[in-house]
Scaffold this motif. Sequence first.
Motif, PDB file in Angstrom:
ATOM      1  N   GLY A 116       0.762  -0.915  -0.010  1.00 30.14           N
ATOM      2  CA  GLY A 116      -0.005   0.029  -0.093  1.00 30.14           C
ATOM      3  C   GLY A 116       0.787   1.249   0.011  1.00 30.14           C
ATOM      4  O   GLY A 116       1.867   1.266   0.631  1.00 30.14           O
ATOM      5  N   VAL A 117       0.468   2.247  -0.733  1.00 31.04           N
ATOM      6  CA  VAL A 117       1.342   3.542  -0.817  1.00 31.04           C
ATOM      7  C   VAL A 117       1.374   3.943   0.637  1.00 31.04           C
ATOM      8  O   VAL A 117       2.250   4.675   0.842  1.00 31.04           O
ATOM      9  N   ASP A 118       0.115   4.043   1.139  1.00 31.83           N
ATOM     10  CA  ASP A 118       0.024   4.836   2.761  1.00 31.83           C
ATOM     11  C   ASP A 118       1.071   4.113   3.640  1.00 31.83           C
ATOM     12  O   ASP A 118       1.957   4.571   4.465  1.00 31.83           O
ATOM     13  N   LEU A 119       1.344   2.652   3.451  1.00 33.11           N
ATOM     14  CA  LEU A 119       2.408   1.932   4.320  1.00 33.11           C
ATOM     15  C   LEU A 119       3.733   2.482   3.772  1.00 33.11           C
ATOM     16  O   LEU A 119       4.649   2.344   4.744  1.00 33.11           O
ATOM     17  N   VAL A 120       3.989   2.225   2.642  1.00 40.59           N
ATOM     18  CA  VAL A 120       5.285   2.825   2.066  1.00 40.59           C
ATOM     19  C   VAL A 120       5.745   4.100   2.814  1.00 40.59           C
ATOM     20  O   VAL A 120       6.939   4.250   3.252  1.00 40.59           O
ATOM     21  N   SER A 121       4.999   5.065   2.773  1.00 39.73           N
ATOM     22  CA  SER A 121       4.939   6.446   3.337  1.00 39.73           C
ATOM     23  C   SER A 121       5.286   6.425   4.850  1.00 39.73           C
ATOM     24  O   SER A 121       6.357   7.013   5.128  1.00 39.73           O
ATOM     25  N   SER A 122       4.585   5.526   5.425  1.00 40.41           N
ATOM     26  CA  SER A 122       4.872   5.270   7.012  1.00 40.41           C
ATOM     27  C   SER A 122       6.214   4.687   7.188  1.00 40.41           C
ATOM     28  O   SER A 122       6.919   4.810   8.215  1.00 40.41           O
ATOM     29  N   VAL A 123       6.593   3.521   6.394  1.00 38.37           N
ATOM     30  CA  VAL A 123       7.645   2.937   6.430  1.00 38.37           C
ATOM     31  C   VAL A 123       8.925   4.003   6.569  1.00 38.37           C
ATOM     32  O   VAL A 123       9.880   3.592   7.240  1.00 38.37           O
ATOM     33  N   LEU A 124       8.874   4.656   5.313  1.00 45.00           N
ATOM     34  CA  LEU A 124      10.017   5.641   5.148  1.00 45.00           C
ATOM     35  C   LEU A 124      10.257   6.213   6.402  1.00 45.00           C
ATOM     36  O   LEU A 124      11.673   6.803   6.712  1.00 45.00           O
ATOM     37  N   GLU A 125       9.346   6.947   7.110  1.00 39.92           N
ATOM     38  CA  GLU A 125       9.450   7.983   8.302  1.00 39.92           C
ATOM     39  C   GLU A 125      10.288   6.965   9.434  1.00 39.92           C
ATOM     40  O   GLU A 125      11.239   7.430   9.958  1.00 39.92           O
ATOM     41  N   ARG A 126       9.677   5.578   9.417  1.00 45.18           N
ATOM     42  CA  ARG A 126      10.386   5.012  10.621  1.00 45.18           C
ATOM     43  C   ARG A 126      11.729   4.512  10.334  1.00 45.18           C
ATOM     44  O   ARG A 126      12.734   4.377  11.225  1.00 45.18           O
ATOM     45  N   LEU A 127      11.923   3.963   8.913  1.00 49.82           N
ATOM     46  CA  LEU A 127      13.270   3.560   8.506  1.00 49.82           C
ATOM     47  C   LEU A 127      14.419   4.566   8.931  1.00 49.82           C
ATOM     48  O   LEU A 127      15.560   4.432   9.434  1.00 49.82           O
ATOM     49  N   ILE A 128      13.951   5.855   8.359  1.00 47.57           N
ATOM     50  CA  ILE A 128      15.161   6.855   8.418  1.00 47.57           C
ATOM     51  C   ILE A 128      15.419   7.126  10.041  1.00 47.57           C
ATOM     52  O   ILE A 128      16.652   7.288  10.370  1.00 47.57           O
ATOM     53  N   GLN A 155       1.736  12.901  -0.918  1.00 46.07           N
ATOM     54  CA  GLN A 155       2.473  12.566   0.575  1.00 46.07           C
ATOM     55  C   GLN A 155       3.497  11.807   0.619  1.00 46.07           C
ATOM     56  O   GLN A 155       4.549  12.017   1.173  1.00 46.07           O
ATOM     57  N   LEU A 156       3.686  10.707  -0.109  1.00 46.80           N
ATOM     58  CA  LEU A 156       4.556   9.797  -0.170  1.00 46.80           C
ATOM     59  C   LEU A 156       5.881  10.604  -0.822  1.00 46.80           C
ATOM     60  O   LEU A 156       6.993  10.245   0.018  1.00 46.80           O
ATOM     61  N   PHE A 157       5.779  11.099  -1.533  1.00 49.38           N
ATOM     62  CA  PHE A 157       7.217  11.515  -2.342  1.00 49.38           C
ATOM     63  C   PHE A 157       7.607  13.047  -1.826  1.00 49.38           C
ATOM     64  O   PHE A 157       8.613  13.154  -1.653  1.00 49.38           O
ATOM     65  N   THR A 158       6.656  13.496  -1.374  1.00 48.77           N
ATOM     66  CA  THR A 158       6.989  14.727  -0.417  1.00 48.77           C
ATOM     67  C   THR A 158       7.730  14.287   0.934  1.00 48.77           C
ATOM     68  O   THR A 158       8.896  14.742   1.554  1.00 48.77           O
ATOM     69  N   ARG A 159       7.246  13.398   1.465  1.00 50.21           N
ATOM     70  CA  ARG A 159       7.841  12.743   2.656  1.00 50.21           C
ATOM     71  C   ARG A 159       9.120  12.217   2.270  1.00 50.21           C
ATOM     72  O   ARG A 159      10.277  12.454   3.204  1.00 50.21           O
ATOM     73  N   ALA A 160       9.217  11.435   1.237  1.00 51.01           N
ATOM     74  CA  ALA A 160      10.649  11.208   0.664  1.00 51.01           C
ATOM     75  C   ALA A 160      11.714  12.251   0.327  1.00 51.01           C
ATOM     76  O   ALA A 160      12.992  12.076   0.851  1.00 51.01           O
ATOM     77  N   LEU A 161      11.285  13.291  -0.147  1.00 50.26           N
ATOM     78  CA  LEU A 161      12.292  14.321  -0.136  1.00 50.26           C
ATOM     79  C   LEU A 161      12.628  15.077   1.192  1.00 50.26           C
ATOM     80  O   LEU A 161      13.770  15.281   1.299  1.00 50.26           O
ATOM     81  N   VAL A 162      11.579  15.235   2.063  1.00 46.81           N
ATOM     82  CA  VAL A 162      11.943  15.716   3.443  1.00 46.81           C
ATOM     83  C   VAL A 162      12.773  14.843   4.196  1.00 46.81           C
ATOM     84  O   VAL A 162      13.807  15.347   4.399  1.00 46.81           O
ATOM     85  N   LEU A 163      12.633  13.682   4.032  1.00 45.97           N
ATOM     86  CA  LEU A 163      13.349  12.748   4.844  1.00 45.97           C
ATOM     87  C   LEU A 163      14.932  12.292   4.249  1.00 45.97           C
ATOM     88  O   LEU A 163      15.822  12.139   4.699  1.00 45.97           O
ATOM     89  N   SER A 164      14.913  12.727   2.749  1.00 46.90           N
ATOM     90  CA  SER A 164      16.269  12.490   2.076  1.00 46.90           C
ATOM     91  C   SER A 164      16.986  13.607   2.699  1.00 46.90           C
ATOM     92  O   SER A 164      18.439  13.279   2.938  1.00 46.90           O
ATOM     93  N   HIS A 165      16.759  14.613   3.182  1.00 45.38           N
ATOM     94  CA  HIS A 165      17.550  15.833   3.540  1.00 45.38           C
ATOM     95  C   HIS A 165      17.880  15.557   5.183  1.00 45.38           C
ATOM     96  O   HIS A 165      18.777  16.181   5.655  1.00 45.38           O
ATOM     97  N   ARG A 166      16.916  14.807   5.674  1.00 49.58           N
ATOM     98  CA  ARG A 166      16.927  14.765   7.349  1.00 49.58           C
ATOM     99  C   ARG A 166      17.802  13.583   7.555  1.00 49.58           C
ATOM    100  O   ARG A 166      18.212  13.540   8.765  1.00 49.58           O
ATOM    101  N   ALA A 167      17.846  12.528   6.631  1.00 47.30           N
ATOM    102  CA  ALA A 167      18.683  11.327   7.194  1.00 47.30           C
ATOM    103  C   ALA A 167      20.071  11.707   7.619  1.00 47.30           C
ATOM    104  O   ALA A 167      20.827  12.528   6.965  1.00 47.30           O
ATOM    105  N   GLN A 168      20.693  10.813   8.482  1.00 52.00           N
ATOM    106  CA  GLN A 168      22.079  10.946   9.150  1.00 52.00           C
ATOM    107  C   GLN A 168      22.653   9.711   8.948  1.00 52.00           C
ATOM    108  O   GLN A 168      21.998   8.567   9.225  1.00 52.00           O
TER     109      GLN A 168
END
Length: 568
Positions: free
Chosen positions: A64-76, A106-119
């Motif tokens: 599910g697209v919504d699940l991918v979006s939430s997994v990105l947040e937790r993965l980072i 929402q998915l790709f906006t979150r991916a964009l923001v998280l790509s800059h936040r990742a450490q």
Amino acid sequence: MTATVGLTEAISATLGDAGYADVVRYDPIEGFSLLARPDGSSGDATGILTRLGLAPTNGRAAAGVDLVSSVLERLIALDGPPLSLVVDFASRLIVRSDALSPAEQQLFTRALVLSHRAQPRPVGPDRAPRFNTIIWIVEKEGDLPDWLTIENPRIRHIPIPPPDRFARQAVATSLLRGLSGFKEASNEEAAAAGRELVDSTEGMLLVDLNSVAQLARTEKVPMQDIGEAVRRFKVGVTEDAWKKIERGKIRNGADIIARRVIGQDHAAVHMLDIVKRAATGIGGERRGGRPRGVAFLAGPTGVGKTELAKTVTELLFGDESAYIRFDMSEFSAEHADQRLIGAPPGYVGYDVGGELTNAVREKPFSVVLFDEIEKAHPKILDKFLQILDDGMLTSGRGDRVYFSEALIIFTSNLGIYSTAPDGSRTVNVSPEQPFEEVKSRVKAEIGNHFKLVLNRPEILNRFGENIIVFDFIRPAVAEKIFASMVEAVLGEANASGHIVTISDPALETLKHLCTADLGNGGRGIRNQIEAHLINPLARAVFDRTESGPARIERVEVGSVTTLVLESV
């Protein structure tokens, strides 16, 4: 023997070497799962997927697209050993790249923001920095939103080219092993079949090679005929139309062509040689599935270039209208190539496809005529180069269309005029010059055009010795064309029930009227016959009150040509 693995397995092995203990895979059908480790062991799939906020069952979690979006947040934000998420078939996450749904946005906006936040965090004895990495596997770079990928230093584009010759060779033997005839074949025969498979699949993917082998097994194509299986896979047609052509018609083709293309015997012989090479497969290297044959017809207007293409089409396929013709004067704009291959995703006409790619997909066995190539925009020459080099075009929709069974003909008026240093056009050849001089000067000017004007000598090289120069329509040939056209007109009249003959004085007058100016070649003669014979004959027959045969006694030329008919 070299083993082959899938892309996700190769990624998992590479990440394992870089210090990643586990790799999570996602695809739109199977959802989330854990890839096997390079050493063959299995990680704690349930534990890892649970840490990502999923509810796994038997080591898998739903898609599910919504699940991918939430997994990105937790993965980072996940701590511990570095973990990677491989999003397979990522192109299918989006329905339309130019109109994202709220969930996709929402998915790709979150991916964009998280790509800059990742450490990154240090891993291994050398304390190498490693991110919790996300890998998007797409068909084309443009399948993801541009605002996510372009000028984003945290996202790297890694193109994967089609397998090279070495990679195809690595799998060829194992694919041939399952075909009929392999066990009985000698080492030399197996090696020859392997080379044939490798040579004919240039530009294709390994999954395509596997599909070729599957097709060969299904349709019982023996190993020795693996090239036939490749052909069937490319064009989607079992029967080979080139093997069904009437050889007798081709054998007598020079006589058939001479009746329709008068005074160009050298062009007919050269063109038939190309056709015979195409039909027999002799003499032409077709590695990668290049077209069956290529011809470049050059010469003055109205000398029979297009007529020769029509005649060859009729010889091959029994119908002169079976050829696919493109008037290149309609493709002079910069983006006209989109008409040929189709608009890219997000543009108007994307769903329609390209005129050329659609036509060849529907009729892979065909003559494709590009008329007056010099009028096309130079950008379109890149598409021609792809056809001549690879025998393939990729449409705007991403479909591969093969030209391996087509005969490609280009026509051009290049060489009749040359460009002076001041930019003006000057006459390069004239009917007063002998044909050998005309031929030499036309070829030289064509060479200058591609080498100096367009700076594309590589296209000229693809034509090779298949540049066929047509001669001017000279007086003796013009008389034959005139006689043939008059005979055709009278035949049509007779077939309509109007038996008409022409007296010698009237015929001589008509011949003078129709062949006085040969500047437009046979087409000009045809236009004059229409003005001085067809139109006045139609008027005279229509107004005639008597029935029965008639003879044209005189031709009276005024503001309108009049024919004087008398009953016989």
